[in-house]
Motif scaffolding. Structure first.
Motif, PDB file in Angstrom:
ATOM      1  N   LYS A   1       0.825  -1.218   0.000  1.00 15.82           N
ATOM      2  CA  LYS A   1       0.000   0.000   0.000  1.00 15.82           C
ATOM      3  C   LYS A   1       0.856   1.264   0.000  1.00 15.82           C
ATOM      4  O   LYS A   1       1.973   1.279   0.519  1.00 15.82           O
ATOM      5  CB  LYS A   1      -0.919  -0.012   1.225  1.00 15.82           C
ATOM      6  N   LEU A   2       0.264   2.306  -0.537  1.00 19.14           N
ATOM      7  CA  LEU A   2       0.979   3.577  -0.642  1.00 19.14           C
ATOM      8  C   LEU A   2       1.098   4.278   0.710  1.00 19.14           C
ATOM      9  O   LEU A   2       0.096   4.465   1.407  1.00 19.14           O
ATOM     10  CB  LEU A   2       0.246   4.502  -1.613  1.00 19.14           C
TER      11      LEU A   2
ATOM     12  N   GLY B   1       4.293   0.338   1.824  1.00 20.45           N
ATOM     13  CA  GLY B   1       4.521  -0.443   3.034  1.00 20.45           C
ATOM     14  C   GLY B   1       3.718  -1.733   3.032  1.00 20.45           C
ATOM     15  O   GLY B   1       2.627  -1.794   2.442  1.00 20.45           O
ATOM     16  N   ASN B   2       4.256  -2.749   3.707  1.00 21.55           N
ATOM     17  CA  ASN B   2       3.441  -3.957   3.883  1.00 21.55           C
ATOM     18  C   ASN B   2       2.360  -3.657   4.932  1.00 21.55           C
ATOM     19  O   ASN B   2       2.303  -2.557   5.508  1.00 21.55           O
ATOM     20  CB  ASN B   2       4.318  -5.166   4.247  1.00 21.55           C
TER      21      ASN B   2
ATOM     22  N   ALA C   1       7.516  -5.116  10.082  1.00 19.69           N
ATOM     23  CA  ALA C   1       7.138  -3.974   9.239  1.00 19.69           C
ATOM     24  C   ALA C   1       8.192  -3.789   8.151  1.00 19.69           C
ATOM     25  O   ALA C   1       9.397  -3.872   8.417  1.00 19.69           O
ATOM     26  CB  ALA C   1       7.018  -2.711  10.076  1.00 19.69           C
ATOM     27  N   MET C   2       7.744  -3.569   6.942  1.00 18.52           N
ATOM     28  CA  MET C   2       8.659  -3.338   5.822  1.00 18.52           C
ATOM     29  C   MET C   2       8.180  -2.156   4.990  1.00 18.52           C
ATOM     30  O   MET C   2       6.984  -1.992   4.747  1.00 18.52           O
ATOM     31  CB  MET C   2       8.747  -4.592   4.935  1.00 18.52           C
ATOM     32  N   ILE C   3       9.151  -1.357   4.589  1.00 13.57           N
ATOM     33  CA  ILE C   3       8.866  -0.156   3.802  1.00 13.57           C
ATOM     34  C   ILE C   3       9.782  -0.175   2.591  1.00 13.57           C
ATOM     35  O   ILE C   3      11.000  -0.376   2.731  1.00 13.57           O
ATOM     36  CB  ILE C   3       9.107   1.113   4.651  1.00 13.57           C
TER      37      ILE C   3
ATOM     38  N   LEU D   1      14.821  -0.753   0.637  1.00 15.80           N
ATOM     39  CA  LEU D   1      13.961  -1.453   1.587  1.00 15.80           C
ATOM     40  C   LEU D   1      14.433  -1.221   3.013  1.00 15.80           C
ATOM     41  O   LEU D   1      15.639  -1.225   3.284  1.00 15.80           O
ATOM     42  CB  LEU D   1      14.006  -2.961   1.288  1.00 15.80           C
ATOM     43  N   MET D   2      13.480  -0.990   3.906  1.00 17.67           N
ATOM     44  CA  MET D   2      13.751  -1.026   5.350  1.00 17.67           C
ATOM     45  C   MET D   2      12.876  -2.136   5.940  1.00 17.67           C
ATOM     46  O   MET D   2      11.698  -2.242   5.605  1.00 17.67           O
ATOM     47  CB  MET D   2      13.396   0.307   6.017  1.00 17.67           C
TER      48      MET D   2
END
Lengths: 170, 170
Positions: free
Chosen positions: A43-44, A62-63, A81-83, A116-117
């Motif tokens: 998602k944005l 982000g997930n 959490a991943m961005i 990616l974070m």
């Protein structure tokens, strides 16, 4: 010189500059980070334009765990959490400009790279609980060799927001 | 004058200009269009910046049917495909600029408005099978009164891509 290096390479998530592998040799115990195959479905979170040498237009996705944390105003993001930051060349659209009747439209051109974070407070405790990675494309491996100096150094400026520069765009 | 009006107001999906309700009275048989409540969860199609009077930065999102059509290179989008354009004021980020060491970063500021295209070949046959809507915010009702002149007129320039200006950003 180290300070300059950190300043130049540090802001991975909004910077996205390249670097010489000769400068950074990945330490043997650095956790491996892969790009999840479904990142383009996330998602944005927000959008941005970086002018200057980067000259890109970008989206931050982000997930579900990351987006839920953003939307709830979480102070600390949960493990998992991943961005991802996807970026493309900042490209004038002649087609759009013709319809507008003036030169004003800039769209996504060729993709640049992907960053990616990923949050894992224990695994990445040396860098604020976040792992940092950059990929030349969706099939490439992580090119970050020294996430402390290449990434974390600059992200410390936003420690109060769990090291995240990007704010959620409502 | 009609031509000028169409040129100014026509390109709703990339334009997003406002207009006077006095100029356009919605015809009694115009289908109602509502903004789906989950639009902010849709997948990213692309991003853009419109300079000039709009001065926004935007994301174009699609529901599953729209994104599947884009990814497959469909010539014609299926009924039920929906595409939303969300936009925010194009805003310099002093915080990011400090980290970059130069003024180069532009992010999403206050939201401007939301635009929607929804495919229903029969219901919207007068406008190429797409319904067009604009919402001041997620709780507002559709402000488009004359989608032929306010929207469809300009979208005809991209009839060969099923009237869609935005290309999918891979």
């Amino acid at each position: 010189m180290k300070r300059v290096t950190a300043a130049v390479f540090g802001l991975m998530l909004i910077g996205g500059v390249s670097f010489s592998p000769a400068v950074y040799a990945r330490s043997a115990d650095a956790p491996a980070i892969n790009l999840p195959s479904d990142y383009r479905d996330w998602k944005l979170i927000s959008v941005a334009h970086e002018a200057g040498a980067l000259n890109d237009i970008r989206a931050i996705l982000g997930n579900d765990a990351a987006v839920a944390a953003y939307r709830s105003g979480a102070q600390t993001f949960p493990d998992g959490a991943m961005i991802v930051r996807v970026a493309w060349a900042y490209t004038p659209s002649e087609e759009n400009n013709r319809s507008f009747g003036r030169e004003q439209s800039f769209v996504a051109g060729a993709p640049t790279n992907i960053q990616l974070m990923i949050k894992d407070a224990e695994k990445f405790k040396a860098t604020g609980g976040w792992g940092y990675a950059q990929f030349a494309d969706a099939n490439a491996s992580n090119s970050v060799k020294d996430s402390v100096n290449q990434c974390f150094h600059c992200h410390q400026a936003v420690q109060s927001r769990d090291y995240l520069f990007t704010r959620y765009a409502r």
